[in-house]
Design a protein around this motif. Sequence first.
Motif, short mmCIF file in Angstrom:
data_model
loop_
_atom_site.label_atom_id
_atom_site.label_comp_id
_atom_site.label_asym_id
_atom_site.label_seq_id
_atom_site.Cartn_x
_atom_site.Cartn_y
_atom_site.Cartn_z
N GLU A 48 4.92 1.11 11.77
CA GLU A 48 6.02 0.16 10.30
C GLU A 48 6.35 0.84 9.81
OE1 GLU A 48 3.66 -2.86 13.10
OE2 GLU A 48 3.01 -0.81 11.91
N ALA A 49 5.00 1.28 8.65
CA ALA A 49 5.97 2.07 7.54
C ALA A 49 6.64 3.52 7.72
CB ALA A 49 4.35 1.79 6.45
N LEU A 50 5.93 4.12 8.21
CA LEU A 50 6.00 5.50 8.95
C LEU A 50 7.92 5.63 9.06
CD1 LEU A 50 4.13 6.98 10.66
CD2 LEU A 50 4.91 7.64 8.32
N ALA A 51 8.04 3.61 10.37
CA ALA A 51 9.66 3.70 10.63
C ALA A 51 10.53 2.99 9.47
CB ALA A 51 9.71 2.49 11.49
N ALA A 52 9.82 2.09 8.35
CA ALA A 52 10.95 1.93 7.40
C ALA A 52 11.19 3.12 6.71
CB ALA A 52 10.09 0.18 6.82
N SER A 106 13.93 8.50 -1.69
CA SER A 106 14.65 7.82 -1.16
C SER A 106 14.63 6.01 -1.47
CB SER A 106 15.20 7.56 0.35
OG SER A 106 14.93 7.49 0.71
N LEU A 107 15.78 5.18 -1.33
CA LEU A 107 15.47 3.78 -1.27
C LEU A 107 14.46 3.15 -0.60
CD1 LEU A 107 19.14 1.95 -2.36
CD2 LEU A 107 17.00 2.19 -3.82
N ALA A 108 15.01 3.72 0.71
CA ALA A 108 13.39 3.02 2.18
C ALA A 108 12.28 3.69 1.59
CB ALA A 108 14.41 4.03 3.71
N GLN A 109 11.59 5.18 0.88
CA GLN A 109 10.69 5.62 0.66
C GLN A 109 10.04 4.80 -0.12
OE1 GLN A 109 12.34 9.55 0.64
NE2 GLN A 109 11.02 10.37 1.90
N PHE A 110 11.00 4.21 -1.16
CA PHE A 110 10.09 3.86 -2.13
C PHE A 110 9.86 2.30 -1.90
CE2 PHE A 110 11.22 1.16 -5.75
CZ PHE A 110 9.38 1.03 -7.16
N CYS A 122 0.83 6.65 1.31
CA CYS A 122 1.90 6.88 -0.07
C CYS A 122 2.38 9.00 0.25
CB CYS A 122 1.65 6.20 -0.98
SG CYS A 122 1.47 4.83 -1.02
N ARG A 123 1.50 10.26 0.27
CA ARG A 123 1.52 11.24 -0.19
C ARG A 123 2.58 11.32 1.57
NH1 ARG A 123 -2.54 10.83 -3.05
NH2 ARG A 123 -2.51 11.39 -5.55
N ARG A 124 1.49 10.51 2.28
CA ARG A 124 2.35 11.08 4.36
C ARG A 124 4.06 10.58 3.63
NH1 ARG A 124 0.80 11.09 8.97
NH2 ARG A 124 2.88 11.27 10.72
N ILE A 125 3.99 9.31 3.00
CA ILE A 125 5.62 8.89 3.42
C ILE A 125 6.70 9.88 2.13
CG2 ILE A 125 7.56 6.84 2.30
CD1 ILE A 125 5.11 5.42 3.55
N ASP A 126 6.38 10.23 1.28
CA ASP A 126 6.61 10.64 0.13
C ASP A 126 6.00 11.43 -0.83
OD1 ASP A 126 8.59 11.32 -1.27
OD2 ASP A 126 9.92 9.14 -1.78
#
Length: 274
Positions: A84-88, A200-204, A236-240
Amino acid sequence: MSGAFAERLDGAWEIEPEPSAPLPRCPLSVGQGIGLDNLWVLAGAGGLFAVVCGADGEDDGTAWHAAPLLEPHARLAAPEPPAEALAAAGGGSGARAWLEEAFGAGACRRRAAGDLPDGITHAGTRDFLVEVGLPSLEGLLQLQTHGGLKPLPEDGTDGQPSGVRYELGHWMYAPLALDGATGQVLRLPRDTAPEPAAGSLAQFFAMVRLFDAYRRGFHPSRADRRDAQQVLAAWCRRIDPTVDESDTWDAVLGGHPFEDGTWELVTKDGRPPL
């Protein structure tokens, strides 16, 4: 069968009564023990364990080595981030529901496409604001977002050309802004250059949501809490990867003891309130 009780006080062991087997040498992290015959059950900051002593054990020996004999051979393996986090973070259709699970129903304030400022030209950002909405938060991570998009002067707060930016709120005592052309989220300290907060806003807001889950978690020991911090940082590093360029995220992911409502749900030991 009688037991002996040991406790480390001011760096020295106090043992009563005389044990059947000498207390084994222990690192300073071990502070208490119970001895039964040739068995010692020991406890400390790292947990509970037992040692069986040899019949001919001695109560003294060579000093500890100044450094480990071997390099660490095991490291924490962080699991995959929640789907869900990766999708968001990618602006998926379930992002709104996932964010509002933590931020509260209606916290993500959507805008009609026609109401968005003309300076927000980044397509992914426009989609996020229309379909997910800008979360309106107060207190968490010293973050305040008022749900608006206030235009900032084009010269920026640092006196350098910045393009079209919009204030989202404040984060860690500095304005938080959106770059309308790139979709990047920036923290704008007063006397230094802008600091990247997210791509991005989505990542933040996905990373803020993950931190919220971490701070609500139950961490039975300091070691458990440290492991949870490392997992959060890896996610968090994986996301951004932007987090590696941010002093603020460095504090967040390094266990900084926030003074605001960020920690109001847990004690200093990381336990939930009774």
